[in-house]
Design an enzyme around this catalytic site. Structure first.
Site, PDB file in Angstrom:
ATOM      1  N   GLY A  12      36.193 -11.455   7.343  1.00 38.46           N
ATOM      2  CA  GLY A  12      36.720 -10.375   8.181  1.00 38.46           C
ATOM      3  C   GLY A  12      36.067 -10.330   9.560  1.00 38.46           C
ATOM      4  O   GLY A  12      35.037 -10.976   9.818  1.00 38.46           O
ATOM      5  N   HIS A  13      36.642  -9.521  10.417  1.00 37.94           N
ATOM      6  CA  HIS A  13      36.202  -9.359  11.808  1.00 37.94           C
ATOM      7  C   HIS A  13      34.748  -8.897  11.915  1.00 37.94           C
ATOM      8  O   HIS A  13      34.289  -8.084  11.116  1.00 37.94           O
ATOM      9  CB  HIS A  13      37.091  -8.332  12.508  1.00 37.94           C
ATOM     10  CG  HIS A  13      36.922  -6.950  11.982  1.00 37.94           C
ATOM     11  ND1 HIS A  13      35.997  -6.070  12.483  1.00 37.94           N
ATOM     12  CD2 HIS A  13      37.549  -6.289  10.975  1.00 37.94           C
ATOM     13  CE1 HIS A  13      36.075  -4.932  11.827  1.00 37.94           C
ATOM     14  NE2 HIS A  13      37.002  -5.034  10.883  1.00 37.94           N
TER      15      HIS A  13
END
Lengths: 314, 314, 314
Positions: A220-221
């Site tokens: 994820g980011h």
């Protein structure tokens, strides 16, 4: 996100139609989320709960939806909708201008690097020396890849963050927080086939040197992965977590957002990490607990019929 | 699947070498599975257990492997192998004629839509206005995408259903039920990187307006996803389930086939949904149960050693 | 890996600077891992624990880092770093020479096979008759596909094994064991969208005839999948396991490495298989146990509060 050149605060204020409180002659060097801010940055805040944290963060300029005291050397930019102001700044300073060439003219690759057919390299992608980028890989704008990196087929680097705003009841739907961050992959990393690594919302998703990932892994980011980690197939890590050096995640492990897994921790297959875990130990279960504890628990559960029987006898 | 024009029943009967019982002068408007049939449709049934359901469904024409009473205004098409008859009709009326151009000449995109390099758009794909289709996306024949949709790299829309026939002992192997359905993605949907959304077998897989999905999500054939849902990374939904509006599925959740998750339900990460769940509540575990119940259960399990000790003392 | 032609042992010895003990006039026919060796093969061993197994395996020539007795008709090749010797042999006899054409000139496809746009077919890929290879599929060098095979979009066949060497403390990092094996997909197999099937390290990853896989399935290196198996979406199998004929793995099942699942076993969704399982039975849980046992266990857990109450009363 860092601006190409420092931008006069007055220009920003005009763009987002803000009233400035504090020194309006200053220059902003970038815009970032609260967890990523540096001196010279803009940050935005739209909930009173986070006013103080934002104003006293490293950020120099706070886009805010209320009057507030402001420390020496900082400035407030008062607007009605800070989130909309953020979107305006990002679309103005990093507009979406996708390369329509499969390999952008601004993408750079180092000596000895092989880029195979059907690969997409976006604008300002930088790839080091002696890398192999296998067929059907996608690397989006501004991502940076170190030396001796292998990226196998079908993998996507720099997809947008899964990050939406739905705080207020006024909105019936999710509103995308546009990603303007990037992905940095350090030297000697190997990424399997069919993986997805999201860019930071405003900052960096980083994969540390020497880390190896199997296939179908999701990162994820804004997640920060340390050096020499090992992630087996189908591992998934939500946004903004920290995985320290030499962590091993076995197959199908899931890791929640904004937590830390300490150096050298080993997480057994299919475990679900819901809160931070100390390094140097082995974990198992969903939610994940120390592996020995989980193993004992499985033994205890098998004793329940025996307990039941004894209770009936007594 | 709807035929381009209504087809004389006599033409269908000739194609599949069926004997017609009932009105053979009628016209069929399409062919569908029992769960998707409408008035004017053909349906097929090869097991006595389902004869009545099929004959009394909305379908007008029943391909069947036995004599049976037939209601007024309907017709039976009697054949030895109804499943083979289905395959013949599909391959005749929707033959596999893949576009060998990366973007089919019959694909249409709306104003302001960006289709990036290495994308495949099959025959009769329709994409609305202001969409972004990122590199290396595949959208197969007949799929329909609404306005303001974002589809990130590597995602596949309209892959075939995972649907096989192995009912009889005569067959040693699985026989594919050819997909002739489609995928409809409504407005304002965002789909992450590396996702796969299967087409309906004969009907529609639908993603409701405003729904957002993270990376590596799998949506099975004929699944109906409501509006403004949120699916985190690596979620998987099997075929023909109904996910109502505003449902949240966190990372790595798995959902079985042909069930319903009610409006606004929240399913915690890694849970496994094996049967229908009511809306407006939070669930956890594999199998998934109300989250509070699961949390209490985890506490009770930790008490087993204490129970054991007390039992030994008493 | 089999050499194109038998290679004089003296040539191998010169390449890796080895001292030969035994018959140096022999010819080597290939190089393989200990689990895959055949008569005529080279094998390497660098830990005393495995000396005997390696020397008494089917392999004819053992690359080893110590003096040792050698059976009649075999030879030792003594070097300081057997692992490095392996890498040298592989890079010499199967150097990485990627095709820079999307479809290599040495790739072959059978009659009636459709290869759709944006597909990559590497060197010496062989595809049988009447196959459909959907858009954006990648098939790497030397992989072999049988007749009537369907491979849906985004899938990767023949990605490198996830296999690293980090045995000694001298190394701070993981060292890749270069893959020189391949993937064999037999007739009538169907592989969903977004799957990844790794090649063998030196041997073969095999998918048996008639097996069907849904989307986002991962198959590790050297895994042998039997005939007419059914794998639902997001299943993951680690390296070198054996899945016998007619096994069913439901969604999100994970299978550990180097184990065997017996013929006809059914593994329920989200289960984690950590050790070999007998065929003809149904399993559930992580770790997976017989499904009935797991179901009973879930019932027993629900009785703990009742046990607690009785204990307090007594």
């Amino acid at each position: 996100m860092r601006f190409e050149n420092p931008v006069p605060l007055s220009e920003i204020a005009a763009l987002i139609e803000a009233r400035v409180v504090g020194d309006s002659t200053a220059f902003a060097t970038g815009i970032n989320e609260i967890h990523q801010v540096e001196n010279g940055d803009l940050v935005f805040v739209d909930h009173p709960k986070y006013y103080d944290t934002s104003i006293h963060s490293a950020a120099s300029f706070i886009i805010i939806n209320a009057e507030h005291e402001v420390p020496e050397g900082k400035a407030l930019l008062i607007v009605e909708e800070p989130f909309e102001a953020y979107l305006k700044i990002v679309s103005s300073f990093r507009p979406f201008q996708p390369s329509m060439d499969a390999v952008s003219a601004t993408a750079k690759t180092g000596a000895g690097t092989v880029v195979m057919p059907n690969v997409y390299l976006g604008n300002y992608v930088t790839i080091g020396a002696n890398c192999v980028i296998y067929p059907n890989v996608t690397i989006m704008d501004y991502c940076t890849i170190g030396d001796n990196v292998i990226i196998q087929s079908g993998t996507v680097i720099g997809s947008d963050a899964f990050y939406y705003n739905k705080k207020t009841n006024r909105q019936a739907h999710y509103k995308k927080m546009t990603s303007c961050g990037t992905v940095v992959i350090e030297a000697d990393v190997e990424i399997g086939a069919g993986c997805t690594i999201d860019r930071g919302v405003t900052g960096v998703t980083r994969i540390g040197a020497g880390t190896k990932m199997d296939n179908l892994v999701h990162i994820g980011h804004d997640t920060l992965v340390g050096k020499n980690c090992l992630f087996a197939a189908q591992v998934g890590i939500a946004g903004a977590s920290v995985i320290e050096d030499e962590v091993i995640l076995w197959g199908q492990v899931g890791v929640s957002k904004t937590l830390t897994i300490g150096r050298g921790a080993v997480i057994n297959a299919q475990s679900g990490v819901r809160s931070s875990l100390k390094g140097g130990a082995s974990y198992f279960g969903s939610p994940a607990v120390p592996a020995r504890e989980k193993m004992k628990e499985l033994v205890w559960i098998k004793r329940i019929p025996q307990i039941w029987e004894r209770l009936n006898k007594s």
